[in-house]
Design a protein around this motif. Structure first.
Motif, PDB file in Angstrom:
ATOM      1  N   SER A   1      12.335   5.498   3.198  1.00  0.00           N
ATOM      2  CA  SER A   1      10.907   4.254   2.655  1.00  0.00           C
ATOM      3  C   SER A   1      11.654   3.594   1.172  1.00  0.00           C
ATOM      4  N   ALA A   2      12.381   4.903   0.417  1.00  0.00           N
ATOM      5  CA  ALA A   2      13.189   4.040  -0.016  1.00  0.00           C
ATOM      6  C   ALA A   2      14.533   3.278  -0.510  1.00  0.00           C
ATOM      7  N   LEU A   3      15.144   3.697   0.713  1.00  0.00           N
ATOM      8  CA  LEU A   3      16.415   2.795   1.244  1.00  0.00           C
ATOM      9  C   LEU A   3      16.025   1.432   1.253  1.00  0.00           C
ATOM     10  N   LEU A   4      14.763   1.603   2.440  1.00  0.00           N
ATOM     11  CA  LEU A   4      14.058   0.245   2.502  1.00  0.00           C
ATOM     12  C   LEU A   4      13.778  -0.443   1.115  1.00  0.00           C
ATOM     13  N   ILE A   5      13.445   0.270   0.740  1.00  0.00           N
ATOM     14  CA  ILE A   5      12.848  -0.783  -0.786  1.00  0.00           C
ATOM     15  C   ILE A   5      13.757  -1.117  -1.652  1.00  0.00           C
ATOM     16  N   LYS A   6      14.652  -0.271  -1.368  1.00  0.00           N
ATOM     17  CA  LYS A   6      15.943  -0.853  -2.391  1.00  0.00           C
ATOM     18  C   LYS A   6      17.107  -1.697  -1.181  1.00  0.00           C
TER      19      LYS A   6
ATOM     20  N   HIS B   1       4.532   1.917   6.341  1.00  0.00           N
ATOM     21  CA  HIS B   1       5.876   1.506   5.652  1.00  0.00           C
ATOM     22  C   HIS B   1       6.796   0.965   6.819  1.00  0.00           C
ATOM     23  N   ALA B   2       6.775   1.309   8.161  1.00  0.00           N
ATOM     24  CA  ALA B   2       7.693   0.710   8.857  1.00  0.00           C
ATOM     25  C   ALA B   2       7.193  -0.539   9.189  1.00  0.00           C
ATOM     26  N   PHE B   3       5.150  -0.640   9.204  1.00  0.00           N
ATOM     27  CA  PHE B   3       4.838  -1.741  10.358  1.00  0.00           C
ATOM     28  C   PHE B   3       5.151  -2.867   9.240  1.00  0.00           C
ATOM     29  N   VAL B   4       4.356  -2.697   7.653  1.00  0.00           N
ATOM     30  CA  VAL B   4       5.044  -3.690   7.116  1.00  0.00           C
ATOM     31  C   VAL B   4       6.403  -4.565   6.871  1.00  0.00           C
ATOM     32  N   GLN B   5       7.335  -3.420   7.037  1.00  0.00           N
ATOM     33  CA  GLN B   5       8.653  -3.973   7.061  1.00  0.00           C
ATOM     34  C   GLN B   5       9.169  -4.110   8.605  1.00  0.00           C
ATOM     35  N   GLY B   6       8.361  -4.176   9.471  1.00  0.00           N
ATOM     36  CA  GLY B   6       9.133  -4.622  10.653  1.00  0.00           C
ATOM     37  C   GLY B   6       8.594  -5.938  11.047  1.00  0.00           C
ATOM     38  N   GLN B   7       8.175  -6.176  10.315  1.00  0.00           N
ATOM     39  CA  GLN B   7       7.685  -7.791  10.923  1.00  0.00           C
ATOM     40  C   GLN B   7       6.326  -7.342  12.090  1.00  0.00           C
ATOM     41  N   ARG B   8       5.303  -6.532  10.966  1.00  0.00           N
ATOM     42  CA  ARG B   8       4.204  -6.189  11.949  1.00  0.00           C
ATOM     43  C   ARG B   8       4.075  -6.226  12.956  1.00  0.00           C
TER      44      ARG B   8
ATOM     45  N   PRO C   1       4.480  -2.050  -0.009  1.00  0.00           N
ATOM     46  CA  PRO C   1       5.223  -0.125  -0.675  1.00  0.00           C
ATOM     47  C   PRO C   1       6.315  -1.046  -1.890  1.00  0.00           C
ATOM     48  N   GLY C   2       6.384  -0.926  -2.555  1.00  0.00           N
ATOM     49  CA  GLY C   2       8.040  -0.846  -3.821  1.00  0.00           C
ATOM     50  C   GLY C   2       6.853  -2.062  -4.683  1.00  0.00           C
ATOM     51  N   MET C   3       5.895  -2.597  -4.711  1.00  0.00           N
ATOM     52  CA  MET C   3       5.445  -3.095  -5.740  1.00  0.00           C
ATOM     53  C   MET C   3       5.639  -3.124  -6.923  1.00  0.00           C
ATOM     54  N   ILE C   4       6.053  -3.489  -7.434  1.00  0.00           N
ATOM     55  CA  ILE C   4       5.916  -3.479  -9.223  1.00  0.00           C
ATOM     56  C   ILE C   4       5.070  -4.252  -9.803  1.00  0.00           C
ATOM     57  N   VAL C   5       4.075  -4.055 -10.804  1.00  0.00           N
ATOM     58  CA  VAL C   5       3.309  -4.185 -11.159  1.00  0.00           C
ATOM     59  C   VAL C   5       3.070  -4.695 -12.204  1.00  0.00           C
TER      60      VAL C   5
END
Length: 796
Positions: A698-703, A282-289, A733-737
């Motif tokens: 991870s949940a906090l990052l999504i929020k 998740h951090a990879f996606v959140q942290g600018q790859r 991470p955290g994508m709603i569909v």
């Protein structure tokens, strides 16, 4: 005096190790550890024969139990009770202490203590004369296990299974330990000595013992609610302003503790620690790859896949490895590990698109469906580490089912040489022993085999890669992969004729919730080899849970059922239903959300909300925040705990945070938003937050970052499905569909999507992030480019 005796023993022989920093973080570093390198405690043939004799003379009340662990003790001469009002009332009426023994059916040292002590007539007499003896399956009653393990960790600094706890008749623990040998040896007090000493102290000094135990319990009780005083703390008040600092702190700790050679946390033993690994993805996606972050996770996955912790012959992963290389496992296979590891390899595949990760996830799927699945779609708890080395053997040993001699492998592959002819003229045996490091004298270091169970044996272990093996033998990677696949099929056929390890047929709601997540994620991979099968398996699991682990009258979950179905008829203590704990709700809700994404069945999402509301009703602390592990007014629970760390399984509070972050947006639910904020507030003081609670981080990052949203407009059709498949094929991470069928807008989960319009009569997709939506797209290939930012950057 006797507390020191027990401390001395539990520090020397212990399955788990924990360093308790304070009473609010008691459980955070609990890890399942191999026993120290002491002389083997294998039960001798004479003791084994004695136990068979005793078995024929004794059957205790555990014969009426359903738990496989309790049934293993039904022929002990010990007068065992299950955890029940009957047992507790007996202790109070007779003013006897309670001896509480907690374990589980695949626990090696639980078996040892049973055969050495609980099958011994003299020790059983001491127990029966002086104590009310209660046996608990920790997987069936995690509430009891967590309560008294917290006590054990606080007084000893370490704990383990079997857990041995001495309680007053009012259930206050006064001292505890883990494994005890039957007689004093290696500086450890014998179990008979411990029993006698504590019994005498109870007769002569009850008041002091009760006061000591009560003081410790009061400290634990205070620690559960102590964070309510932190509401005036600046850091807590500004938790959302410090998300970036918490994120950076967690990443830096992982990078610092990372084993740069073998992956995972530095040192031995090596545990998968999936909550931490998934946070790094998740951090990879959140942290600018940031590829440095991703490398930490991928190296661990690569080394785990190469190691002996991975069953190369058929699939699945063992509980942990005793060495730093992931080579020699503690051989038990647990369902919760398979589910979480499957999810991690799927996530890694979605980021990298490397087929090796998908193949490993598929092998886990094949294993759990073959060896852990019941006849109606659910999954059993796990397989033991121990098994008989031969049909006529009288003693089980660890790893007997999985280990190979050099000659066994040679003979199997030579006997099957015909099936390799169409692939290659190369020596298949040489390829296999090179690739998996198979040696004539065995490849297990003595330091990793203190009992000598694996002397002269091999555990397949990959030192290099398929490409390196292909280069050595002057062929292609495709040929090597085919040879290894067929060779392992041959070995598996032979291995299947061996005595299998014990199978725990308990079906645990929480763990099946984790498996529902793993199956659902696997079912969203477009080019998965068994995509339709994955979704069918997930559907059958979902239906089993609805039918057998959900009580329609109360709207509550059951903790477990046995064999195939939950028996609602109760005729004895053993058949009184055990309702679910926090983990059962949180893990299943997470599985339901993931299954909805794979199936787009809105009824599943509504069931998730129904369970979330019930979870809030049963477990939420309205005064201080956070979820308790047990219901209010649960009988015989002396403290309602709140778990505050992610371990072998993520804690219920962490998973609940993820669920609330998702469901609040699916249903635009303000109540969920407020609960989520109070949940984060309660745990904000945990330090370092992202290292102790990576799932909650991870949940906090999504929020904090906002969820991505995939909206597809169109009737049910292949075109609509193709657009969904594009978005679901990436790790977001955290994508709603969300689906909007123009002909049935009333079925839309979130009414706000009614403003989205299709392009003409074509299926149309939107992807929205940070409160902004991209232009509509009707072409799946062009739409795919909008998600490619989530991929590992391509070299060159």
């Amino acid at each position: 005096m006797f507390i020191n005796l027990i401390r001395q023993s539990s520090r020397q022989i212990s399955c788990y190790r924990n360093v308790v920093e304070n009473s609010s973080n008691l459980y955070k570093n609990l890890k399942y550890r191999r026993q120290p390198r002491v002389r083997t405690l294998i039960v001798s043939n004479s003791i084994r024969k004695m136990s068979h004799s005793i078995k024929s003379r004794h059957t205790n009340r555990l014969a009426a139990a359903k738990s496989p662990y309790l049934l293993q003790h039904q022929h002990n001469p010990v007068d065992w009770y299950e955890w029940s009002d009957e047992a507790i009332q007996k202790a109070q009426n007779e003013n006897k202490m309670i001896f509480l023994s907690v374990g589980y059916s695949t626990c090696h040292w639980c078996h040892v203590m049973e055969h050495e002590s609980f099958m011994d007539e003299e020790i059983a007499k001491i127990m029966n004369d002086n104590f009310v003896n209660i046996k608990v399956d920790r997987e069936e009653r995690p509430d009891i296990d967590k309560m008294y393990m917290t006590f054990l960790l606080l007084i000893n600094g370490s704990g383990g299974w079997p857990m041995s706890v001495f309680l007053t008749p009012n259930l206050t623990p006064i001292t505890a330990g883990t494994y005890f040998p039957p007689k004093s040896r290696w500086g450890m007090p014998g179990f008979a000595t411990v029993l006698t000493t504590i019994s005498e102290r109870w007769k002569n000094d009850q008041e002091q013992l009760m006061a000591t135990g009560s003081a410790v319990i009061e400290a634990i009780r205070k620690s559960v609610v102590e964070r309510k005083t932190l509401e005036d703390d600046d850091e807590t008040q500004h938790i959302y302003a410090t998300v970036e600092s918490k994120f950076n702190q967690a990443v830096n700790i992982y990078l610092r503790n990372y084993d740069k050679i073998w992956g995972g946390s530095a040192g031995a033993p090596k545990f998968p620690e999936m909550a931490k690994l998934n946070f790094m993805l998740h951090a990879f996606v959140q942290g600018q790859r940031n590829t440095e972050i991703l490398d930490v996770a991928l190296k661990q996955l690569d080394k785990m896949a190469n190691g002996g912790i991975h069953d190369h012959v058929f699939g699945g992963f063992a509980r942990y490895s005793v060495d730093e290389k992931w080579h020699i496992p503690h051989f038990e296979k647990m369902l919760y590990d398979q589910a979480q590891i499957m999810s991690a390899y799927v996530n890694a595949y979605k980021i990298t698109k490397k087929q090796k990760y998908l193949r490993i996830a598929d092998k886990i799927y094949q294993y759990v469906c073959s060896d852990l699945r019941n006849g109606k779609g659910a999954f059993y708890s796990g397989e033991d580490a121990d098994s008989l080395p031969s049909v006529d053997a009288e003693s089980k040993i660890e790893g007997a089912f999985y280990a190979w001699t050099f000659d066994e492998i040679k003979n199997v592959l030579q006997d099957d040489f015909e099936k390799f002819k169409e692939i290659t003229d190369l020596d298949v045996h040489q390829i296999y022993i090179h690739h998996y490091d198979i040696k004539p004298d065995g490849n297990v270091a003595a330091s990793s085999d203190p009992h000598g169970h694996l002397t002269g044996k091999n555990i397949p272990f990959v030192n290099g890669s398929v490409r390196e093996t292909a280069t050595k033998f002057g062929t292609t990677t495709q040929v090597i992969e085919k040879v290894l696949t067929l060779a392992n099929e041959s070995l598996n056929k032979v291995r299947s004729e061996r005595c299998r390890p014990h199978l725990d047929t308990k079906i645990i709601c929480a763990w099946n919730g984790l498996m529902l997540s793993g199956l659902s994620k696997l079912a969203t991979v477009n080019d998965a080899p068994n995509k339709d099968n994955y979704l069918t398996t997930a559907k059958e699991l979902y239906e089993f849970v609805r039918e057998n682990l959900y009580d329609k009258e109360t709207g509550k979950l059951f903790r477990s059922c046995y064999g195939d179905v939950h028996d609602s008829e109760t005729t004895s203590q053993s058949e009184i239903p055990i309702f679910g704990f926090l983990d059962d709700y949180a893990f299943l809700i997470r599985g339901l959300i993931d299954y909805y994404v794979a199936s787009l069945d809105v009824n599943v999402l509504h069931f998730a909300v129904q369970l979330q509301n019930k979870q809030n009703e049963l477990f939420w602390d309205t005064e201080n925040g956070g979820y308790f592990y047990t219901e209010a007014n649960a009988p015989n629970v002396i403290v309602r705990l709140k778990e505050d760390h992610d371990g072998a399984e993520p804690c219920g509070n962490s998973v609940a945070a993820h669920n609330l972050a998702m469901l609040r947006l699916y249903f635009e639910n303000r109540e969920y938003k407020l609960i989520l904020e109070k949940l984060f507030l309660f745990f904000a003081s945990v330090k370092p937050f992202g290292y102790i609670l990576p799932e909650m981080m991870s949940a906090l990052l999504i929020k904090d970052a906002g969820l991505a949203m995939l909206v597809v407009i169109g009737e049910e059709s292949e075109d609509t499905k193709a657009l969904f498949d594009v978005g679901r094929d990436f790790f977001v991470p955290g994508m709603i569909v969300l689906h909007l069928d123009p002909k049935h807008p009333e079925k839309a989960v979130r009414k706000a999507i009614l403003q989205f319009k299709g392009v003409g009569d074509k299926a149309t997709a939107y992807v929205c992030e940070k409160q902004m939506c991209n232009l509509p797209n009707t072409d799946p290939e062009k739409f795919r480019k909008e998600f490619e930012k989530y991929l590992l950057p391509q070299e060159g």
